[in-house]
Each structure stands twice: as C-alpha cells, then as structure tokens.
Write an enzyme that holds these catalytic residues in place. Structure first.
Site, mmCIF file in Angstrom:
data_model
loop_
_atom_site.group_PDB
_atom_site.id
_atom_site.type_symbol
_atom_site.label_atom_id
_atom_site.label_comp_id
_atom_site.label_asym_id
_atom_site.label_seq_id
_atom_site.Cartn_x
_atom_site.Cartn_y
_atom_site.Cartn_z
ATOM 1 N N ARG A 23 0.808 -1.213 0.000
ATOM 2 C CA ARG A 23 0.000 0.000 0.000
ATOM 3 C C ARG A 23 0.846 1.271 0.000
ATOM 4 N NH1 ARG A 23 -2.191 -4.077 2.747
ATOM 5 N NH2 ARG A 23 -4.410 -4.534 2.428
ATOM 6 N N HIS A 41 -0.712 -2.510 -4.452
ATOM 7 C CA HIS A 41 -0.001 -3.347 -5.428
ATOM 8 C C HIS A 41 0.093 -2.695 -6.810
ATOM 9 C CE1 HIS A 41 0.372 -6.440 -2.535
ATOM 10 N NE2 HIS A 41 -0.818 -6.992 -2.661
ATOM 11 N N HIS A 55 3.265 -12.709 -5.700
ATOM 12 C CA HIS A 55 2.104 -12.841 -4.823
ATOM 13 C C HIS A 55 1.563 -14.272 -4.899
ATOM 14 C CE1 HIS A 55 -1.463 -11.674 -2.591
ATOM 15 N NE2 HIS A 55 -1.001 -10.425 -2.491
ATOM 16 N N ASP A 75 -1.821 -9.988 8.085
ATOM 17 C CA ASP A 75 -1.617 -9.202 6.868
ATOM 18 C C ASP A 75 -0.687 -8.061 7.247
ATOM 19 O OD1 ASP A 75 -1.700 -8.236 4.311
ATOM 20 O OD2 ASP A 75 -3.776 -7.525 4.393
ATOM 21 N N GLU A 103 5.560 -12.460 1.021
ATOM 22 C CA GLU A 103 5.887 -11.520 -0.048
ATOM 23 C C GLU A 103 7.089 -10.659 0.343
ATOM 24 O OE1 GLU A 103 2.173 -9.377 -1.057
ATOM 25 O OE2 GLU A 103 1.251 -10.852 0.292
#
Length: 321
Positions: free
Chosen positions: A63, A88, A158, A225, A285
């Site tokens: 972000r 992304h 991803h 996350d 990631e």
C-alpha cells in the site's frame, strides 16, 4: 497469453503464464508423488480474479497511503484501487500486464515488461526483467529494473502456498526470524515498527492456528496481513512446515521486509475446482517496506534515474522424513 513450464533435476515442476508473469502451478515430489503447493485457477479466470493469485505485484507492492507520491516538490496521483489508497500498483498494475518471454531453457525463463511513464500514475519509463529459475529443490525469483526518472519500485511474487496441497493453511507451522513488524491501521496502512509479541512473535516457530484471534491486530485484519522487518542473513528468514509435517519451505531474500498474509479474503476466489475459502493459502511476499515512498523513516524505495533495482528471493523445498 503464453504458457511456460520448467523442470529441475530433482523433480520440481513449475508452470506459469505471461499474463502478470503469473505462477500457476508448482509441484514438489513428496513420498513418491507430486504434491501441488500453489493455489491456482483455470486460465480464463486469471484476468478476472481479484486477489493477485500467483502474479507479480508492482510497480509498488503493498500500500501507498492516499494514493499519492510527493518528492522534491513534485506530486503524483496514483490509482486509488483500494480507496483512498493504492494497493499493489493499482487496478491495472503489473498483475494485469502481458509480459514477454525473452528467453527460456528447461529450468529457467526470463520475462520482460516495459511500464510507461504515468502508468497507474507512477513517474518514469520502467524496464523490468524477471527470471524464474529452478536449481535442484530451490525456486529462485530474480528481478531487475531500470527507469529514466526517479520512481518508487517494489516488486514481489504474490504466490499463495499450501504445502499440504489443500485445506486450512493455519495448520502449518511458521518460523520467521524477525524481531519487529508493522502494526496497521484498520485501512491496512502501517503505523510504526514494533517489537513482536504474542501471535506475532514467530521467532521460535508457531502453528498459525494456535492463539488465532488473541491479538487485536489479528482480529482487525482477520488474520495476518502484516510486514515483518528483515535483517540480512546468510541462512533462511522464514521456514514454513506443512500441517502433515511432510514438507518444509525455507525462504531467503535480500529485501527489507516480508509481508505475511494468510489469505484472509480468499473466499469466493475461483480455484482449480470450485472456489477457495479464507485461509486456504499463505503468501510470504518479500518486498520494500509498505508505504515507504512518502515515509523516509521506513526506508528509501526510490529508484533513481540510471540506477538498477535488484531483488532476489530463494524458496527451498525440503521433504521431511
């Protein structure tokens, strides 16, 4: 859209497509059988699914707050695909672009992409090269990029992993050698680096389901996350063990952070058969620190004109006795 297929001498078999430089399949020999460890869907669904399934995220992974860049008195407005933020690289980021196969051998493929100036709002013409290479039990992911103007760059794969071949990924055990992570606001924007604690302390290894929901950050995000801040290491940064204990995956990267995402929003995503549910895949990631283009205290992800961006990540698969 073209397909590519790679094999190693130890039996790893990797498949992908040029749309989004997407990895669609990875099978690993386990107990004499090929185990599928990547989530995937029918080819025609990749252009429609909304979770970056196996694709490259870019020009800037994760972000950027308020979908805005500011530097040296200049300001750029980005695609606010997760309003009001850019996620992304925007709705038509690198995951929606058609990459070109520039070279292929039995165990490797090189793909290229030219991202023009102002694409999704980002400054500069960015030339990207990506190599997927199999070396025995290891998948190497290597990016290079060059720009004619200063621009923030953070590229990552991803891919969603499930080392059991299916089911709830929270039965996996994860070890992550990081002392700090970035808590987030409810909108996913990171706050300040914080020492790991509770379910976020993965340094000694933890079955992901153990203590699930016991931390307010985890309840807010419906799982993990969050970006973990990495320090340089010679050995692995993260180790994932399947729920059945038969397969491990070790990850090493030269990037400054690792986003841990437990597929909290997978429900309804098309799969190879039917639809996925939440927590059926996990993403690790490796990337630049999220929201860092406008926050120098989090690092400097800006690629200067004439400079070279490089990213190397290794994934080693180890069947366990």
């Amino acid at each position: 859209m073209e397909r590519f297929s790679l094999c190693s001498d130890t039996g790893l078999h990797l498949e992908g497509i040029t749309l989004g430089a997407t990895l669609t399949s990875l099978t690993v020999p386990v107990d004499g059988a090929a185990r599928q460890v990547l989530l995937g869907c029918p080819d025609e669904e990749y252009a429609r699914q909304q979770v970056w399934l196996g694709a490259v995220a870019g020009r800037f992974a994760n972000r950027i707050g308020d979908a805005t860049l500011e530097r040296h008195g200049e300001r750029w407005s980005l695609d606010a695909n997760q309003p009001p933020h850019c996620l992304h690289g925007g709705a038509q980021g690198f995951h929606r672009r058609e990459w070109t196969i520039a070279g292929q051998e039995r165990d490797r493929v090189r793909l290229t992409l030219l991202s023009p100036d102002a694409e999704q709002g980002f400054p500069g013409n960015l030339a990207v090269s990506l190599e997927y290479r199999l070396e025995g039990n290891t998948l190497l992911i290597a990016f290079e990029a060059r720009s004619d103007r200063a621009t923030p760059v953070s590229l990552t794969s991803h891919a969603y992993f499930n080392l059991d071949g299916g089911g709830d990924v929270r039965h996996h055990r994860l070890t992550l050698k990081a002392d700090r992570y970035l808590p987030t606001r409810p909108d996913g924007i990171p706050t300040v680096p914080t020492g790991v604690e509770g379910v976020f302390d993965l340094r000694q290894g933890r079955r992901l389901l153990d203590g699930w929901g016991s931390h307010p950050q985890q309840r807010q995000a419906k799982g993990y996350d969050h970006a973990y801040l990495l320090t340089p290491r010679e050995d692995w940064h993260a180790r994932l063990l399947s729920g059945d204990g038969r397969l491990a995956m070790e990850l090493w990267s030269d990037q400054p952070s690792l986003q841990l995402y437990t597929g909290n929003w997978l429900t309804g995503t098309p799969g190879r058969e039917g639809e996925y549910r939440a927590h059926e895949g996990i993403c690790l990631e490796a990337q630049q620190v999220p929201d860092s283009p406008n926050r120098p205290e989090l690092g400097n992800p800006w690629l200067e004109a004439g400079g070279i961006y490089r990213h190397h990540t290794r994934l080693r698969f180890l069947p366990t006795p």
